[in-house]
Write a protein that holds these residues in place. Structure first.
Motif, short mmCIF file in Angstrom:
data_model
loop_
_atom_site.label_atom_id
_atom_site.label_comp_id
_atom_site.label_asym_id
_atom_site.label_seq_id
_atom_site.Cartn_x
_atom_site.Cartn_y
_atom_site.Cartn_z
N UNK A 89 -9.26 -2.95 16.51
CA UNK A 89 -7.92 -3.40 16.86
C UNK A 89 -6.93 -3.30 15.73
N UNK A 90 -7.19 -2.38 14.79
CA UNK A 90 -6.28 -2.19 13.66
C UNK A 90 -5.09 -1.34 14.10
N UNK A 91 -3.90 -1.87 13.87
CA UNK A 91 -2.67 -1.16 14.20
C UNK A 91 -1.98 -0.78 12.90
N UNK A 92 -1.87 0.52 12.68
CA UNK A 92 -1.46 1.06 11.38
C UNK A 92 -0.03 1.57 11.41
N UNK A 93 0.72 1.18 10.40
CA UNK A 93 2.05 1.73 10.16
C UNK A 93 2.04 2.41 8.80
N UNK A 94 2.48 3.66 8.76
CA UNK A 94 2.53 4.42 7.51
C UNK A 94 3.98 4.59 7.09
N UNK A 134 -0.47 8.92 -7.34
CA UNK A 134 0.44 8.39 -6.31
C UNK A 134 0.10 6.93 -6.00
N UNK A 135 1.03 6.01 -6.24
CA UNK A 135 0.79 4.60 -5.89
C UNK A 135 0.79 4.42 -4.37
N UNK A 136 -0.15 3.65 -3.88
CA UNK A 136 -0.25 3.36 -2.45
C UNK A 136 -0.51 1.87 -2.27
N UNK A 137 0.30 1.23 -1.42
CA UNK A 137 0.16 -0.20 -1.16
C UNK A 137 -0.42 -0.44 0.22
N UNK A 138 -1.43 -1.31 0.29
CA UNK A 138 -1.98 -1.76 1.56
C UNK A 138 -1.55 -3.20 1.78
N UNK A 139 -0.86 -3.45 2.88
CA UNK A 139 -0.36 -4.79 3.17
C UNK A 139 -0.76 -5.18 4.59
N UNK A 140 -1.58 -6.22 4.70
CA UNK A 140 -1.98 -6.74 6.00
C UNK A 140 -0.96 -7.80 6.42
N UNK A 141 -0.32 -7.58 7.56
CA UNK A 141 0.86 -8.37 7.90
C UNK A 141 0.70 -9.30 9.10
N UNK A 142 -0.07 -8.89 10.09
CA UNK A 142 -0.15 -9.69 11.31
C UNK A 142 -1.58 -9.79 11.82
N UNK A 143 -1.86 -10.91 12.47
CA UNK A 143 -3.14 -11.15 13.12
C UNK A 143 -2.85 -11.55 14.55
N UNK A 169 -5.23 -6.50 14.18
CA UNK A 169 -4.73 -6.63 12.81
C UNK A 169 -3.68 -5.55 12.57
N UNK A 170 -2.52 -5.95 12.08
CA UNK A 170 -1.49 -5.00 11.70
C UNK A 170 -1.53 -4.78 10.20
N UNK A 171 -1.47 -3.53 9.81
CA UNK A 171 -1.50 -3.19 8.38
C UNK A 171 -0.49 -2.07 8.12
N UNK A 172 0.18 -2.19 7.01
CA UNK A 172 1.09 -1.14 6.55
C UNK A 172 0.50 -0.46 5.34
N UNK A 173 0.54 0.88 5.35
CA UNK A 173 0.17 1.67 4.18
C UNK A 173 1.43 2.37 3.71
N UNK A 174 1.86 2.02 2.49
CA UNK A 174 3.11 2.57 1.95
C UNK A 174 2.79 3.50 0.78
N UNK A 175 3.31 4.72 0.87
CA UNK A 175 3.12 5.72 -0.19
C UNK A 175 4.33 5.72 -1.11
N UNK A 176 4.08 5.57 -2.42
CA UNK A 176 5.15 5.63 -3.40
C UNK A 176 5.33 7.02 -3.97
N UNK A 196 6.46 -2.27 -3.22
CA UNK A 196 6.32 -1.90 -1.81
C UNK A 196 5.75 -3.05 -0.99
N UNK A 197 4.82 -3.80 -1.58
CA UNK A 197 4.24 -4.96 -0.89
C UNK A 197 5.31 -6.02 -0.65
N UNK A 198 6.11 -6.30 -1.67
CA UNK A 198 7.17 -7.29 -1.53
C UNK A 198 8.18 -6.86 -0.49
N UNK A 199 8.51 -5.58 -0.48
CA UNK A 199 9.49 -5.06 0.47
C UNK A 199 9.00 -5.25 1.90
N UNK A 200 7.73 -4.94 2.14
CA UNK A 200 7.17 -5.08 3.48
C UNK A 200 7.13 -6.54 3.91
#
Length: 296
Positions: free
Chosen positions: A51-56, A188-197, A231-238, A263-267
């Motif tokens: 049930x992982x919902x991914x936003x890139x 390349x910096x990449x941030x993983x942010x888990x946002x919603x349950x 679970x909602x998760x955002x993966x942000x590429x810097x 990127x984590x703070x922004x999300x």
């Protein structure tokens, strides 16, 4: 209901995975190009089952050689990242001995690092160099450990120390092996942010459901997450950062850490794609906690 969900997920994944593992072994043994893409589809299947919902946000750099420096929250990070594109991971040597997870890591051509044996450093560096020279994208969890998900830990510059050596591959005697990469390694910096349950803001109190860190046992944590729901998760590429030589590894580590934290703070503040301003106003800005001083 949660128990039935967890049992169903384990049964389906348990039925589907073994045949695909055998197929991947064949692909690796024969050098088939499908050995790079099959893991991507498997990780997408696992994320769908969980049930992982991914936003890139942003995109992976086309520059090569490319080393991804990401923060680390959970074992789930591997499924999330590897569902986006063909990737391989730089993992601690203990992972290779884990039942099931170790086999899967080997089938994804992970490079295992034994930090207690410095005599193996050149061998590991050359292994990573060969993979990067071949165009493989490698993932390094630059914090050196997993966090509680509420903050980004300092990136350890020592973990980037091997990267400058990737400009020249060496044999086991330390002599040039005749192949060279480009002058700079792209980090390349990449941030993983888990946002919603289950569609609701995760917040500090629920993030331990996803975060796997410290002395938490894998089995109970896995079981709890399987029961949890979507679970909602955002993966942000810097933006990629060029690493030319060893002298620049500390500055690159600091810059990558700063990028990931930003990127984590922004999300979490609602300026990303996954969290509204109303949620941020509710006090869930956990990523803004002050970081410790950079070490390594």
């Amino acid at each position: 209901m949660g128990t039935l969900r967890a049992v169903f997920i384990l049964l389906v994944i348990g039925v589907v995975t073994p045949p695909l593992m055998v197929l991947q072994m064949i692909f690796l043994a024969t050098g088939a190009s499908a050995a790079r893409t099959l893991p991507v589809w498997w990780h997408r299947f696992v994320c769908r089952m969980l049930g992982v919902r991914l936003t890139v946000e942003g995109k992976m750099s086309p520059a090569r050689p490319l080393l991804i420096a990401a923060n680390h929250v959970s074992w789930l990070d591997i499924n999330v990242l590897a569902s986006i594109a063909p990737l391989s991971f730089i993992a601690k040597s203990e992972v290779a001995t884990w039942p099931v997870f170790g086999w899967l890591a080997k089938l994804q051509r992970s490079v295992f690092v034994d930090r207690s044996r410095r005599t193996r450093t050149r061998h590991v560096n050359n292994a990573i160099a060969g993979r990067l020279a071949a165009g493989d994208v490698m993932v390094l969890f630059a914090e050196g450990t997993s966090s509680d998900g509420n903050r980004v830990l300092p990136f350890r510059s020592a973990l980037l120390g091997a990267a400058h050596e990737l400009a020249r591959l060496e044999d086991d005697d330390g002599k040039p092996a005749g192949r060279e990469c480009s002058a700079a390694i792209h980090v390349q910096p990449v941030a993983l942010i888990y946002t919603r349950l289950n569609g609701l803001p995760m917040g500090r109190q629920h993030r331990p459901i996803v975060a796997w860190h410290g002395d938490i046992d894998l089995g109970p944590h896995l079981w709890r997450l399987l029961q949890a729901g979507s679970i909602d998760v955002t993966v942000a590429f810097g933006e990629p950062i060029a690493l030319v030589d060893s002298a620049g590894r500390k500055s690159v580590a600091v810059a990558a850490e700063r990028s990931v934290r930003g990127m984590a703070q922004k999300t979490l503040a609602g300026r990303g794609a996954t969290w509204g301003v109303a949620d941020a106003a509710a006090g869930h800005l956990s990523a803004t906690l002050p970081a410790r001083a950079e070490t390594g």
